[in-house]
Design a protein around this motif. Structure first.
Motif, PDB file in Angstrom:
ATOM      1  N   ASN A   1      74.251  80.882  64.046  1.00 54.75           N
ATOM      2  CA  ASN A   1      74.620  80.876  65.517  1.00 54.75           C
ATOM      3  C   ASN A   1      75.798  82.030  65.713  1.00 54.75           C
ATOM      4  O   ASN A   1      76.540  82.142  65.147  1.00 54.75           O
ATOM      5  CB  ASN A   1      74.950  79.496  65.781  1.00 54.75           C
ATOM      6  CG  ASN A   1      73.773  78.698  66.009  1.00 54.75           C
ATOM      7  OD1 ASN A   1      72.876  78.934  66.214  1.00 54.75           O
ATOM      8  ND2 ASN A   1      74.317  77.287  65.837  1.00 54.75           N
ATOM      9  N   VAL A   2      75.569  82.366  67.181  1.00 54.31           N
ATOM     10  CA  VAL A   2      76.615  83.071  67.630  1.00 54.31           C
ATOM     11  C   VAL A   2      76.992  82.858  68.889  1.00 54.31           C
ATOM     12  O   VAL A   2      76.569  81.811  69.815  1.00 54.31           O
ATOM     13  CB  VAL A   2      76.262  84.620  67.857  1.00 54.31           C
ATOM     14  CG1 VAL A   2      75.929  85.011  66.404  1.00 54.31           C
ATOM     15  CG2 VAL A   2      75.047  84.742  68.772  1.00 54.31           C
ATOM     16  N   ALA A   3      78.362  82.998  69.391  1.00 52.87           N
ATOM     17  CA  ALA A   3      78.688  82.494  70.850  1.00 52.87           C
ATOM     18  C   ALA A   3      78.188  83.296  72.122  1.00 52.87           C
ATOM     19  O   ALA A   3      77.958  82.896  73.060  1.00 52.87           O
ATOM     20  CB  ALA A   3      80.178  82.539  70.755  1.00 52.87           C
ATOM     21  N   GLY A   4      78.019  84.663  71.537  1.00 54.38           N
ATOM     22  CA  GLY A   4      77.249  85.438  72.668  1.00 54.38           C
ATOM     23  C   GLY A   4      78.308  85.979  73.853  1.00 54.38           C
ATOM     24  O   GLY A   4      79.474  85.755  73.679  1.00 54.38           O
ATOM     25  N   GLU A   5      77.962  86.426  75.001  1.00 51.60           N
ATOM     26  CA  GLU A   5      78.556  86.954  75.730  1.00 51.60           C
ATOM     27  C   GLU A   5      79.331  85.952  76.770  1.00 51.60           C
ATOM     28  O   GLU A   5      79.925  86.281  77.741  1.00 51.60           O
ATOM     29  CB  GLU A   5      77.815  87.975  76.511  1.00 51.60           C
ATOM     30  CG  GLU A   5      77.547  89.152  76.023  1.00 51.60           C
ATOM     31  CD  GLU A   5      78.606  89.953  75.462  1.00 51.60           C
ATOM     32  OE1 GLU A   5      79.376  90.255  76.286  1.00 51.60           O
ATOM     33  OE2 GLU A   5      78.402  90.570  74.296  1.00 51.60           O
ATOM     34  N   THR A   6      78.636  84.736  76.709  1.00 51.83           N
ATOM     35  CA  THR A   6      79.022  83.732  77.860  1.00 51.83           C
ATOM     36  C   THR A   6      80.643  83.387  77.591  1.00 51.83           C
ATOM     37  O   THR A   6      81.319  83.525  78.825  1.00 51.83           O
ATOM     38  CB  THR A   6      78.474  82.288  77.354  1.00 51.83           C
ATOM     39  OG1 THR A   6      77.018  82.668  77.458  1.00 51.83           O
ATOM     40  CG2 THR A   6      78.549  81.270  78.358  1.00 51.83           C
ATOM     41  N   SER A   7      81.119  83.421  76.332  1.00 50.54           N
ATOM     42  CA  SER A   7      82.500  82.905  76.194  1.00 50.54           C
ATOM     43  C   SER A   7      83.287  84.271  76.679  1.00 50.54           C
ATOM     44  O   SER A   7      84.395  84.010  77.273  1.00 50.54           O
ATOM     45  CB  SER A   7      82.522  82.775  74.946  1.00 50.54           C
ATOM     46  OG  SER A   7      82.279  83.587  74.047  1.00 50.54           O
ATOM     47  N   LEU A   8      82.643  85.335  76.470  1.00 51.17           N
ATOM     48  CA  LEU A   8      83.543  86.640  76.680  1.00 51.17           C
ATOM     49  C   LEU A   8      83.571  87.014  78.241  1.00 51.17           C
ATOM     50  O   LEU A   8      84.547  87.669  78.433  1.00 51.17           O
ATOM     51  CB  LEU A   8      82.599  87.894  75.969  1.00 51.17           C
ATOM     52  CG  LEU A   8      82.413  87.828  74.527  1.00 51.17           C
ATOM     53  CD1 LEU A   8      82.010  88.794  73.886  1.00 51.17           C
ATOM     54  CD2 LEU A   8      84.051  87.600  73.690  1.00 51.17           C
ATOM     55  N   SER A   9      82.741  86.337  79.011  1.00 47.64           N
ATOM     56  CA  SER A   9      82.747  86.390  80.397  1.00 47.64           C
ATOM     57  C   SER A   9      84.177  85.615  80.978  1.00 47.64           C
ATOM     58  O   SER A   9      84.509  85.966  82.266  1.00 47.64           O
ATOM     59  CB  SER A   9      81.683  85.981  81.190  1.00 47.64           C
ATOM     60  OG  SER A   9      81.271  84.409  80.897  1.00 47.64           O
ATOM     61  N   VAL A  10      84.557  84.797  80.273  1.00 50.92           N
ATOM     62  CA  VAL A  10      85.940  83.932  80.672  1.00 50.92           C
ATOM     63  C   VAL A  10      87.058  85.063  80.797  1.00 50.92           C
ATOM     64  O   VAL A  10      87.334  85.685  79.947  1.00 50.92           O
ATOM     65  CB  VAL A  10      86.222  82.863  79.933  1.00 50.92           C
ATOM     66  CG1 VAL A  10      87.368  81.962  80.421  1.00 50.92           C
ATOM     67  CG2 VAL A  10      84.971  81.812  79.854  1.00 50.92           C
TER      68      VAL A  10
ATOM     69  N   MET B   1      88.668  75.330  77.417  1.00 45.84           N
ATOM     70  CA  MET B   1      88.929  76.048  75.847  1.00 45.84           C
ATOM     71  C   MET B   1      89.822  77.123  75.696  1.00 45.84           C
ATOM     72  O   MET B   1      90.432  77.014  74.669  1.00 45.84           O
ATOM     73  CB  MET B   1      87.511  76.000  75.169  1.00 45.84           C
ATOM     74  CG  MET B   1      86.649  74.899  75.246  1.00 45.84           C
ATOM     75  SD  MET B   1      84.741  75.302  75.033  1.00 45.84           S
ATOM     76  CE  MET B   1      84.998  76.098  73.391  1.00 45.84           C
ATOM     77  N   ALA B   2      89.468  77.961  76.552  1.00 42.73           N
ATOM     78  CA  ALA B   2      90.458  79.213  76.434  1.00 42.73           C
ATOM     79  C   ALA B   2      91.951  78.876  76.632  1.00 42.73           C
ATOM     80  O   ALA B   2      92.772  79.647  75.994  1.00 42.73           O
ATOM     81  CB  ALA B   2      90.136  80.505  77.533  1.00 42.73           C
TER      82      ALA B   2
ATOM     83  N   ALA C   1      84.869  78.309  70.931  1.00 40.35           N
ATOM     84  CA  ALA C   1      86.287  78.621  70.913  1.00 40.35           C
ATOM     85  C   ALA C   1      86.926  79.786  70.312  1.00 40.35           C
ATOM     86  O   ALA C   1      87.957  80.152  70.716  1.00 40.35           O
ATOM     87  CB  ALA C   1      86.781  77.226  70.231  1.00 40.35           C
ATOM     88  N   VAL C   2      86.563  79.933  69.290  1.00 39.65           N
ATOM     89  CA  VAL C   2      87.021  80.939  68.416  1.00 39.65           C
ATOM     90  C   VAL C   2      86.898  82.446  69.144  1.00 39.65           C
ATOM     91  O   VAL C   2      87.900  83.291  68.814  1.00 39.65           O
ATOM     92  CB  VAL C   2      86.931  81.255  66.682  1.00 39.65           C
ATOM     93  CG1 VAL C   2      87.093  79.735  66.031  1.00 39.65           C
ATOM     94  CG2 VAL C   2      85.213  81.221  66.865  1.00 39.65           C
ATOM     95  N   SER C   3      85.843  82.654  69.508  1.00 38.33           N
ATOM     96  CA  SER C   3      85.661  83.918  70.629  1.00 38.33           C
ATOM     97  C   SER C   3      86.437  83.911  71.706  1.00 38.33           C
ATOM     98  O   SER C   3      86.652  85.001  72.138  1.00 38.33           O
ATOM     99  CB  SER C   3      83.930  84.257  71.142  1.00 38.33           C
ATOM    100  OG  SER C   3      84.022  83.157  71.906  1.00 38.33           O
TER     101      SER C   3
END
Length: 355
Positions: A169-178, A254-255, A276-278
């Motif tokens: 699994n990967v976190a993807g760009e969703t978390s990076l958009s925060v 989460m961030a 979370a880790v991303s």
């Protein structure tokens, strides 16, 4: 049956089928589509509205409604009509479609955590799930497991006609958009957990951990909602329960947190940990077999061990930095490039080569 978006070709490369489209499964499928752009994807799903993460990929979607028997019958018909090159089945009930033959179609199955690993059902029911998985794993198909533990479990079930591969699994760009900002230094340690308040996530365990920490400088928040009695246990222990938030709001919370603590009794490879880790938030998990090999720091098996680990994280800078480094390394395992290579191999290999 409702079909969205017009067909542009007669035969999709990959047809994803999910009877419980929501939460982590919904997010995982979006990442699969995002990280295999060379393939044309379609979806056949039964929505779980309460767990909708608000993320729909820009592909043709066939929505099914009704009972599980109706879902299986309708999904079987759609697969035979569309004749995809690959059908990717997600979770146990969609996996039941392996009982049928789909000539010329490569069958891929991702359990997203096997049902027989559940801790909230009787041994007899678990045995029934295990027996069903064993029988369905006899035929020619590929099990794309989301964790080393799931891959090892699958390897014990399959015959020589089936294959097992690891699909991280990967976190993807969703978390990076925060929006990212440096966490404000504070005398308080903000600990967050995300998910449905249910037996799987084991809020009772978290409540016991909170009671043993007994440190007012540690703040506890559960993002999500669920069973009323379990929710009350959390509240009584001093945990703030937010209820369901939008995906963006949950990621932002989460961030902002100092630590993500994961109390689950059983799991697959939770997307929230990767998110979370991303976001730069370190993770401590309850030590359970299904999370072994995923690269997250363990807080130990019992509530006493977990409480000591959280307190150490709050007050020991060296330990805190160690947990942070461990979380950062887990991103190397769960990267978009690694998943993309795995998907390319998975979707290009023919049924004959995979058997």
């Amino acid at each position: 049956m409702q079909i969205e978006r017009q067909r542009t070709q007669s035969r999709p490369d990959v047809l994803h089928v999910s009877e419980a489209y929501g939460g982590g499964v919904q997010t995982a499928i979006s990442r699969y589509i995002e990280n295999s752009p060379g393939f044309r994807h379609e979806l056949v799903v039964r929505m779980r509205q309460a767990h909708d993460v608000g993320e729909l990929p820009d592909v043709e979607i066939t929505r099914l409604e009704g009972s599980m028997a109706k879902f299986i019958s309708s999904a079987r018909r759609v697969i035979r009509e569309k004749q995809p090159k690959v059908v990717h089945l997600h979770s146990s009930f969609a996996g039941a479609l392996r009982v049928f033959s789909f000539p010329g179609v490569k069958v891929v199955y991702t359990p997203h955590s096997y049902s027989f690993l559940r801790g909230d059902i009787s041994p007899l029911v678990r045995a029934g799930y295990l027996g069903t998985e064993y029988l369905l794993s006899r035929g020619p198909h590929t099990i794309a497991a989301i964790s080393p533990h799931e891959a090892a479990t699958a390897a014990r079930l399959v015959s020589g006609r089936a294959a097992v591969t690891y699909l991280p699994n990967v976190a993807g760009e969703t978390s990076l958009s925060v929006p990212t900002c440096e966490k404000q230094k504070s005398a308080r340690t903000r600990v967050v957990t995300v998910g449905r308040i249910s037996a799987q996530k084991d809020p009772s365990f978290l409540a016991r951990v909170v009671e043993r920490v007994e440190d007012p400088s540690v703040e506890w928040t559960w993002i999500g909602d669920g069973e009323a009695s379990l929710k009350q246990e959390l509240i009584d222990a001093g945990v703030s329960v937010t209820g369901w938030l939008s995906n963006g709001e949950a990621l932002a919370r989460m961030a902002e947190a100092d630590l993500y603590f994961h109390p689950a009794r059983w799991e697959g490879a939770p997307m929230t940990l990767l998110e979370a880790v991303s976001l730069g938030t370190p993770v401590l998990t309850r030590k359970i077999a299904t999370l072994d090999g995923l690269g997250f720091a363990s807080a130990g098996c019992g509530a006493e061990d977990a409480a000591r680990s959280v307190l150490r994280f709050a007050h020991d800078a060296d330990y805190r930095a160690s947990v942070q480094r461990t979380a950062a390394r887990s991103l190397d395992i769960h990267s978009s490039s690694v998943q993309g290579r795995a998907l390319t191999h998975l979707y290009l290999v023919s049924p004959e080569e995979a058997a």
